[in-house]
Design a protein around this motif. Structure first.
Motif, mmCIF file in Angstrom:
data_model
loop_
_atom_site.group_PDB
_atom_site.id
_atom_site.type_symbol
_atom_site.label_atom_id
_atom_site.label_comp_id
_atom_site.label_asym_id
_atom_site.label_seq_id
_atom_site.Cartn_x
_atom_site.Cartn_y
_atom_site.Cartn_z
ATOM 1 N N UNK A 1 0.832 -1.201 0.000
ATOM 2 C CA UNK A 1 0.000 0.000 0.000
ATOM 3 C C UNK A 1 0.868 1.254 0.000
ATOM 4 N N UNK A 2 2.001 1.208 0.671
ATOM 5 C CA UNK A 2 2.922 2.348 0.639
ATOM 6 C C UNK A 2 3.441 2.620 -0.766
ATOM 7 N N UNK A 3 3.759 1.560 -1.498
ATOM 8 C CA UNK A 3 4.198 1.737 -2.892
ATOM 9 C C UNK A 3 3.075 2.288 -3.764
ATOM 10 N N UNK A 4 1.861 1.834 -3.514
ATOM 11 C CA UNK A 4 0.719 2.350 -4.272
ATOM 12 C C UNK A 4 0.517 3.842 -3.985
ATOM 13 N N UNK A 5 0.665 4.236 -2.736
ATOM 14 C CA UNK A 5 0.533 5.652 -2.377
ATOM 15 C C UNK A 5 1.662 6.466 -3.012
ATOM 16 N N UNK A 6 2.868 5.910 -3.017
ATOM 17 C CA UNK A 6 3.995 6.613 -3.654
ATOM 18 C C UNK A 6 3.741 6.814 -5.147
ATOM 19 N N UNK A 7 3.238 5.799 -5.809
ATOM 20 C CA UNK A 7 2.939 5.927 -7.241
ATOM 21 C C UNK A 7 1.827 6.938 -7.460
ATOM 22 N N UNK A 8 0.804 6.920 -6.619
ATOM 23 C CA UNK A 8 -0.279 7.905 -6.737
ATOM 24 C C UNK A 8 0.239 9.318 -6.497
ATOM 25 N N UNK A 9 1.215 9.436 -5.606
ATOM 26 C CA UNK A 9 1.816 10.745 -5.342
ATOM 27 C C UNK A 9 2.611 11.234 -6.554
ATOM 28 N N UNK A 10 3.330 10.313 -7.198
ATOM 29 C CA UNK A 10 4.139 10.685 -8.369
ATOM 30 C C UNK A 10 3.252 11.131 -9.525
ATOM 31 N N UNK A 11 2.145 10.431 -9.738
ATOM 32 C CA UNK A 11 1.271 10.800 -10.850
ATOM 33 C C UNK A 11 0.238 11.856 -10.448
ATOM 34 N N UNK B 1 -2.274 11.910 -8.268
ATOM 35 C CA UNK B 1 -3.663 11.490 -8.089
ATOM 36 C C UNK B 1 -3.991 11.633 -6.604
ATOM 37 N N UNK B 2 -4.421 12.818 -6.218
ATOM 38 C CA UNK B 2 -4.540 13.158 -4.807
ATOM 39 C C UNK B 2 -5.635 12.377 -4.090
ATOM 40 N N UNK B 3 -6.694 12.031 -4.791
ATOM 41 C CA UNK B 3 -7.751 11.229 -4.167
ATOM 42 C C UNK B 3 -7.196 9.848 -3.810
ATOM 43 N N UNK B 4 -6.399 9.263 -4.717
ATOM 44 C CA UNK B 4 -5.782 7.962 -4.442
ATOM 45 C C UNK B 4 -4.767 8.048 -3.306
ATOM 46 N N UNK C 1 -4.940 10.146 -0.699
ATOM 47 C CA UNK C 1 -5.693 10.261 0.555
ATOM 48 C C UNK C 1 -6.326 8.921 0.927
ATOM 49 N N UNK C 2 -6.931 8.234 -0.033
ATOM 50 C CA UNK C 2 -7.558 6.947 0.259
ATOM 51 C C UNK C 2 -6.518 5.898 0.648
ATOM 52 N N UNK C 3 -5.388 5.901 -0.051
ATOM 53 C CA UNK C 3 -4.324 4.957 0.275
ATOM 54 C C UNK C 3 -3.731 5.211 1.651
ATOM 55 N N UNK C 4 -3.553 6.473 2.009
ATOM 56 C CA UNK C 4 -3.037 6.793 3.340
ATOM 57 C C UNK C 4 -4.026 6.394 4.432
ATOM 58 N N UNK C 5 -5.333 6.530 4.155
ATOM 59 C CA UNK C 5 -6.338 6.095 5.128
ATOM 60 C C UNK C 5 -6.218 4.597 5.380
#
Length: 128
Positions: free
Chosen positions: A62-72, A74-77, A79-83
């Motif tokens: 999930x941390x990698x998914x949040x990092x990828x969402x941060x790079x691209x 995608x702020x909604x992703x 926030x949801x990933x961090x939750x």
């Protein structure tokens, strides 16, 4: 950062992300089973063991998914990933008194490792 975004868009990257998210979903489902099961039951023991086993890989995935969402961006992703990330970490650290397979394994594994490393220092017999 461009290479992270490029890898996440490739087929192998998508496969790895899907496997990681599957681990996260399985971990959260077993946490729900653990929360709804009767204390001291076999069902709760199994659910707690599976949750404890998959919690760290779920946090990493999930941390990698949040990092990828941060790079691209995608702020909604993000926030949801961090939750989800905070929820898994909270649940992992919240219930310490659960009975599971891992309880007490740290000391047993440390003793085993100590015996394995200490037993290898034998001397060879003298050649005559």
């Amino acid at each position: 950062m461009e290479s992270v975004a490029a890898f996440s868009g490739s087929v192998p990257g998508q496969i790895l992300l899907a496997i990681g998210q599957t681990i996260v979903v399985v971990c959260v489902c077993f946490d729900m089973v653990r929360a709804l099961s009767v204390p001291r039951s076999h069902r709760r023991y199994v659910a707690s063991t599976v949750f404890r086993t998959l919690a760290v890989p779920s946090i990493i995935a999930n941390g990698l998914t949040v990092l990828i969402a941060l790079v691209v961006a995608s702020w909604v992703d993000v926030v949801m990933g961090m939750f989800v990330l905070v929820a898994i970490i909270f649940r992992l650290h919240h219930d310490k008194d659960e009975d599971n397979w891992w309880k007490g394994k740290g000391k047993k594994l440390a003793r085993w490792a100590h015996r394995q490393l200490a037993g290898r220092t034998s001397t060879a017999p003298a050649m005559g």
